[in-house]
Design a protein around this motif. Structure first.
Motif, mmCIF file in Angstrom:
data_model
loop_
_atom_site.group_PDB
_atom_site.id
_atom_site.type_symbol
_atom_site.label_atom_id
_atom_site.label_comp_id
_atom_site.label_asym_id
_atom_site.label_seq_id
_atom_site.Cartn_x
_atom_site.Cartn_y
_atom_site.Cartn_z
ATOM 1 N N PRO A 186 -7.145 -11.946 4.096
ATOM 2 C CA PRO A 186 -6.095 -11.846 5.012
ATOM 3 C C PRO A 186 -5.049 -10.614 4.891
ATOM 4 C CG PRO A 186 -5.648 -13.478 3.327
ATOM 5 C CD PRO A 186 -7.156 -12.813 3.292
ATOM 6 N N GLY A 187 -4.506 -10.170 5.995
ATOM 7 C CA GLY A 187 -3.642 -9.111 5.907
ATOM 8 C C GLY A 187 -2.996 -8.534 7.122
ATOM 9 N N LEU A 188 -2.807 -7.278 7.298
ATOM 10 C CA LEU A 188 -2.088 -6.777 8.618
ATOM 11 C C LEU A 188 -2.873 -5.723 9.305
ATOM 12 C CD1 LEU A 188 1.780 -6.892 7.345
ATOM 13 C CD2 LEU A 188 0.824 -8.515 8.849
ATOM 14 N N SER A 189 -2.523 -5.324 10.540
ATOM 15 C CA SER A 189 -2.837 -4.482 11.384
ATOM 16 C C SER A 189 -1.516 -3.437 11.787
ATOM 17 C CB SER A 189 -3.826 -4.442 12.339
ATOM 18 O OG SER A 189 -3.768 -3.012 13.040
ATOM 19 N N VAL A 190 -1.170 -2.345 11.029
ATOM 20 C CA VAL A 190 -0.140 -1.348 11.402
ATOM 21 C C VAL A 190 -0.458 -0.237 12.366
ATOM 22 C CG1 VAL A 190 2.165 -0.597 10.377
ATOM 23 C CG2 VAL A 190 0.879 -2.155 9.307
ATOM 24 N N ARG A 191 0.149 -0.310 13.517
ATOM 25 C CA ARG A 191 -0.191 0.954 14.279
ATOM 26 C C ARG A 191 0.879 1.694 14.733
ATOM 27 N NH1 ARG A 191 -4.295 1.942 18.219
ATOM 28 N NH2 ARG A 191 -3.630 2.897 20.044
ATOM 29 N N PHE A 192 0.987 3.105 14.484
ATOM 30 C CA PHE A 192 1.899 4.017 14.777
ATOM 31 C C PHE A 192 1.682 4.508 16.055
ATOM 32 C CE2 PHE A 192 1.855 3.495 9.960
ATOM 33 C CZ PHE A 192 3.116 3.607 9.714
ATOM 34 N N GLU A 193 2.616 4.735 16.856
ATOM 35 C CA GLU A 193 2.503 5.380 18.245
ATOM 36 C C GLU A 193 3.725 6.066 18.391
ATOM 37 O OE1 GLU A 193 2.244 2.464 21.333
ATOM 38 O OE2 GLU A 193 0.383 1.558 20.753
ATOM 39 N N ALA A 194 3.433 7.477 18.756
ATOM 40 C CA ALA A 194 4.519 8.435 18.731
ATOM 41 C C ALA A 194 5.384 8.400 19.968
ATOM 42 C CB ALA A 194 3.752 9.830 18.544
ATOM 43 N N GLY A 195 6.456 8.878 19.805
ATOM 44 C CA GLY A 195 7.461 8.926 20.927
ATOM 45 C C GLY A 195 7.677 10.274 21.171
#
Length: 314
Positions: A186-195
């Motif tokens: 179990p865990g997370l998905s961390v997505r970075f989207e630039a602005g």
């Protein structure tokens, strides 16, 4: 009228004799006008006080100007002294009340806090308490496992088998931490989207450190071009050209996604602390999307590091 009671004056009118006052020759009065009383000239004479009227409670204070230009005040009766004393006490009471009010106002302003600050501190305390509880549970589990392994190693019959199983378990754990073995959980998905601004290497590094502090056990980062790099203790991050990242010498293009294995609730709380990663990326105009994963897979592998100088202590 007899001569014992009166004496003749120059005008022919009789004048009563004053006891104690010296008189001129042949019983004539002292020709010096307003001559002082001999008792008054004696240093041994007791001090005389002028008779005073009976004190009046309704008396007032009379202020007059003396002939030499100095102001003098005369209190008639006993009420003047009481009036002056009450005025001084009233001034002191007013000053003390003013100081007390000022102190209360300063204390109220110093103890009053902003609602957002109070909420922020509460969130921090909840996160710290949750992290401590999670670490306590993990440490207790490790202690129980080690005690069971110790008991089996001392049993004799199952000693060799237990030692082999313990060595295998430790090798697997070290392989996951070193990045030489894949992992799932179990865990997370961390997505970075630039602005408006590209995602910098410092923002990604902050996220990795927050996740490690929240108990992350395995991580990898992927770019928009599907390139994936395993994140271990020695992984470094650099800013590349056109908003790209250089991770362990490999170039990744955005958007970037970190897959991490660990307790989802604890890691999510760590990313959302005030002034943390989510707030920093949002402040730069970007977006950070965090999603739970029941079975996150960290499949990227890191080549084993050949040690040249370090040796185990025997």
């Amino acid at each position: 009228m007899s001569s014992d009671e009166h004496t003749e004056t120059g005008t022919g009118w009789p004048q009563p004799a004053v006891p104690g006052r010296p008189s001129g020759p042949a019983g004539e009065p002292d020709p010096r006008p307003d001559s002082p009383d001999p008792d008054e000239l004696s240093p041994l004479a007791p001090e005389r006080s002028a008779p005073s009227a009976e004190p009046d409670d309704g008396a007032t204070v009379d202020l007059s100007r003396a002939a030499d230009g100095s102001a003098s005040s005369t209190a008639v009766g006993g009420g003047g002294t009481r009036l002056r004393g009450l005025s001084s006490a009233g001034v002191m009471i007013a000053v003390l009340l003013a100081l007390l009010g000022f102190t209360l106002v300063v204390q109220f302003k110093s103890t009053s806090t902003d609602p957002t600050v109070g909420a922020t501190r509460q969130e921090d305390l909840v996160r710290i308490l949750y992290d401590l509880n999670s670490r306590e549970v993990r440490l207790r589990q490790d202690i129980a496992t080690l005690e069971e392994s110790q008991r089996q190693l001392r049993s004799g019959q199952q000693g060799r088998q237990a030692a082999l199983e313990e060595a295998t378990r430790r090798a697997d754990e070290l392989g996951i931490l070193a990045g030489t073995l894949p992992a799932t959980g179990p865990g997370l998905s961390v997505r970075f989207e630039a602005g408006d601004k590209p995602i910098s290497a410092s923002r990604v590094l902050d996220a990795v450190q927050e996740l490690r502090g929240a108990g992350a056990e395995a991580m990898q980062i992927s770019g928009g071009d599907r390139a994936t790099v395993r994140i271990i203790a020695s992984t470094f991050f650099l800013d590349g050209e056109n908003g790209s990242l250089v991770v362990d010498g490999r170039r990744l293009t955005g958007p970037f996604t970190i897959t991490v294995i660990g307790d989802p609730a604890t890691m999510r709380t760590a990313l959302n602390i005030p002034g943390g990663v989510v707030a920093s990326v949002t402040g730069d105009g970007g977006k950070l999307i965090v999603e739970d994963r029941e079975a996150a897979e960290v499949s990227a592998l890191h080549a084993p590091i050949k040690l040249e100088h370090a040796r185990p202590v025997s």
